[in-house]
Design a protein around this motif. Structure first.
Motif, short mmCIF file in Angstrom:
data_model
loop_
_atom_site.label_atom_id
_atom_site.label_comp_id
_atom_site.label_asym_id
_atom_site.label_seq_id
_atom_site.Cartn_x
_atom_site.Cartn_y
_atom_site.Cartn_z
N ARG A 72 0.83 -1.21 0.00
CA ARG A 72 0.00 0.00 0.00
C ARG A 72 0.86 1.26 0.00
O ARG A 72 0.46 2.28 -0.56
CB ARG A 72 -0.90 -0.01 1.24
N ASP A 120 -0.63 -4.17 3.65
CA ASP A 120 -0.58 -3.08 4.62
C ASP A 120 0.59 -3.12 5.60
O ASP A 120 0.85 -2.12 6.27
CB ASP A 120 -1.88 -3.06 5.42
N HIS A 188 -5.53 3.85 -6.53
CA HIS A 188 -4.99 3.38 -5.24
C HIS A 188 -3.91 2.32 -5.46
O HIS A 188 -3.92 1.59 -6.46
CB HIS A 188 -6.13 2.78 -4.39
N TYR A 190 -3.49 -0.42 -4.04
CA TYR A 190 -3.96 -1.80 -4.05
C TYR A 190 -4.07 -2.33 -5.48
O TYR A 190 -4.38 -3.50 -5.70
CB TYR A 190 -5.31 -1.93 -3.34
N SER A 259 -6.54 8.05 -2.87
CA SER A 259 -7.82 7.37 -2.65
C SER A 259 -8.38 6.88 -3.99
O SER A 259 -8.01 7.39 -5.05
CB SER A 259 -8.81 8.31 -1.97
N GLU A 260 -9.26 5.89 -3.91
CA GLU A 260 -9.85 5.31 -5.12
C GLU A 260 -11.25 5.88 -5.33
O GLU A 260 -12.10 5.77 -4.42
CB GLU A 260 -9.92 3.78 -4.98
N ALA A 289 -13.20 -0.29 4.15
CA ALA A 289 -11.92 -0.41 4.85
C ALA A 289 -12.14 -1.08 6.20
O ALA A 289 -13.28 -1.19 6.68
CB ALA A 289 -11.31 0.97 5.04
N HIS A 335 -8.29 -4.46 5.36
CA HIS A 335 -7.32 -3.55 4.75
C HIS A 335 -7.45 -2.18 5.40
O HIS A 335 -8.56 -1.79 5.80
CB HIS A 335 -7.56 -3.41 3.25
N ASP A 337 -7.27 0.68 3.89
CA ASP A 337 -8.15 1.46 3.00
C ASP A 337 -9.19 0.53 2.38
O ASP A 337 -9.02 -0.70 2.41
CB ASP A 337 -7.32 2.14 1.91
N TYR A 339 -11.08 -2.03 0.27
CA TYR A 339 -10.57 -3.06 -0.64
C TYR A 339 -11.77 -3.75 -1.30
O TYR A 339 -12.72 -3.09 -1.71
CB TYR A 339 -9.67 -4.02 0.14
#
Length: 459
Positions: A72, A120, A188, A190, A259-260, A289, A335, A337, A339
């Motif tokens: 991440r 993470d 992101h 990920y 951020s996504e 998250a 996660h 953030d 996922y």
């Protein structure tokens, strides 16, 4: 081990990862804490968190160092995979303790040691005699503060990482996981897997200077936690930590992880596989998250059991009765953030992939349409709790469970709050989470099937 079982194990490890080992500690009704062992946390002046958990394992300790940096944190283009790469480099020794000596000392102690990297965090763990605590602390504080490696060693280790990537490339699941992430995430980090994009792994030998920067950024006391479980005195542990880690200097770097944005439409990818194989179906729904106070992720954990455990109606239908698939699994991994909730299956006949996907979708829609029976929900909760309780049977497993919460929440007490959330969940909460997250626009579907004449995986 049969291939199917190997795949099931791989899916369990990758999709739920630490979640399963983190589940545990029955939460008795009435609000009692779920984690059954005393936990004492000391924060040193430099920010290093020292967690002591006395546990009935006479003469034995589990010594874990958790670095809150995983894939991440790899925010620069072209640098994916460095958290995992650094897991390798951390075993290259220091000026005072080369790797041969480090390994020899641990071998003489009869200690078992290893490490792993996640999206993470990265964790280094040792299982050793309690009498060796200070010796281990001397070794570990030295390598975390004074790691030293030459460019020649760096390039050699980069080659080892590429070899690890290539070794796993023949496994369809690695490609499925890469394709799902790369498609479902646009901004992101990920977007890439823990081992990194192949092109970045191939370029690692040219990134010696960046490797020094990575160590300087993340291997700092305020970004790490020391966790010792077993035959340990918390007060003595804290004093020992001050002596050996007290000189470790704080850092100042903070990764700005992008951020996504919401996924606007369903996405689909087809992977042509060069070798003969049964077709795979891999589906990801964007999810929440980790939170130790919210209900969304705990509710999805229950969905995992309600729809994809061996006792679920869907599993009984597709795996046992109709024998359409030989693997079926689904779950949402913790996660930091937001996922995904991932669903994976291997279909026996290529022409039945659409049927299997429709059956899975129908099961999700049924869960959205009507609340699950309350008595069934309580049975699932009970199963999850007792499964966790059964896992807390050794110092190493207790340390692994608690390390997970230290990593994703920076607080070992998060385990108690998460289980309190499970206890509060109602059938309506589960239905609300299903309606919120299992939507077509948030779905990414990856299929993998054999195509003769294709060169290279995923082409």
């Amino acid at each position: 081990m049969p291939d199917v079982l190997k795949l099931a194990v791989a899916l369990t490890a990758v999709i739920l990862g630490a979640r399963l080992t983190a589940w545990g500690g029955e939460a008795p009704k009435g609000g009692s804490k779920i984690f059954p062992y005393p936990t004492q946390v000391t924060v040193l002046d430099n920010g290093l968190k020292v967690v002591a958990v006395p546990f009935d394992s006479p003469g034995l300790i589990a010594y874990w160092t958790v670095v809150r940096a995983g894939s991440r944190n790899e925010i620069e283009p072209g640098k994916s995979g460095f958290a995992h790469f650094f897991e390798h480099l951390m075993f290259r020794g220091t000026e005072t303790c080369p790797p041969e000596r480090y390994n020899a000392i641990l071998k003489e102690l009869g200690a078992d040691h290893n490490a792993f990297t996640t999206d993470d965090y990265t964790a280094y763990h040792i299982l050793a005699p309690a009498s060796a605590l200070e010796t281990i602390m001397v070794l570990e504080s030295d390598r975390f503060m004074h790691l030293k490696y030459s460019e020649e060693i760096f390039k050699k280790e980069a080659g080892a990482v590429l070899g690890e990537y290539n070794k796993s490339a023949s496994d369809p699941f690695q490609t499925l996981n890469e394709k799902l992430r790369d498609t479902a995430f646009g901004t992101h980090t990920y977007k890439h897997s823990t081992i990194g994009f192949l092109r970045d792994v191939q370029d690692m030998p040219n990134q010696f200077a960046y490797s020094r920067q990575f160590f300087d950024r993340f291997y700092r006391p305020e970004n790490c936690a020391l966790l010792v479980v077993g035959d340990v005195d918390p007060k003595k542990l804290a004093g020992m930590a001050r002596r050996h880690y007290g000189a470790w200097k704080r850092g100042s770097y903070r990764a700005q992880v992008p951020s996504e944005p919401p996924q606007p439409d369903e996405l689909r990818v087809e992977v042509a596989w060069p070798n003969p194989t049964q077709p795979y179906l891999y589906v990801g729904y964007h999810g929440p998250a980790f939170s130790d106070t919210g209900t969304d992720l705990p509710a999805l954990d229950l969905v995992s059991q309600l729809l994809f455990s061996e006792s679920s109606p869907l599993y009984q239908k597709l795996v046992v009765d109709e024998q359409e698939v030989d693997v079926l699994f689904g779950g949402a991994q913790d996660h930091i953030d937001p996922y995904m909730f991932e669903i994976a299956t291997r279909v026996k006949k290529p022409e039945r992939v659409a049927y299997v996907e429709a059956a899975i979708t129908a099961a999700l829609e049924e869960l959205q349409a009507k609340p699950i029976a309350a008595d069934r929900l309580e049975k699932v909760k009970s199963h999850m709790k007792y499964a966790f309780a059964m896992s807390l049977d050794a110092a190493g497993s207790v340390a692994r469970s608690l390390a997970h919460y230290v990593a994703v929440a920076n607080d070992p007490q998060a385990v108690n709050r998460v289980y309190a959330s499970y206890d509060r969940l109602t059938p309506e909460d589960v239905r609300a989470a299903a309606r919120k997250y299992f939507v077509r626009s948030g779905r990414t579907v990856v299929t993998l099937a054999h195509k003769p004449g294709v060169v290279g995986a995923g082409q």
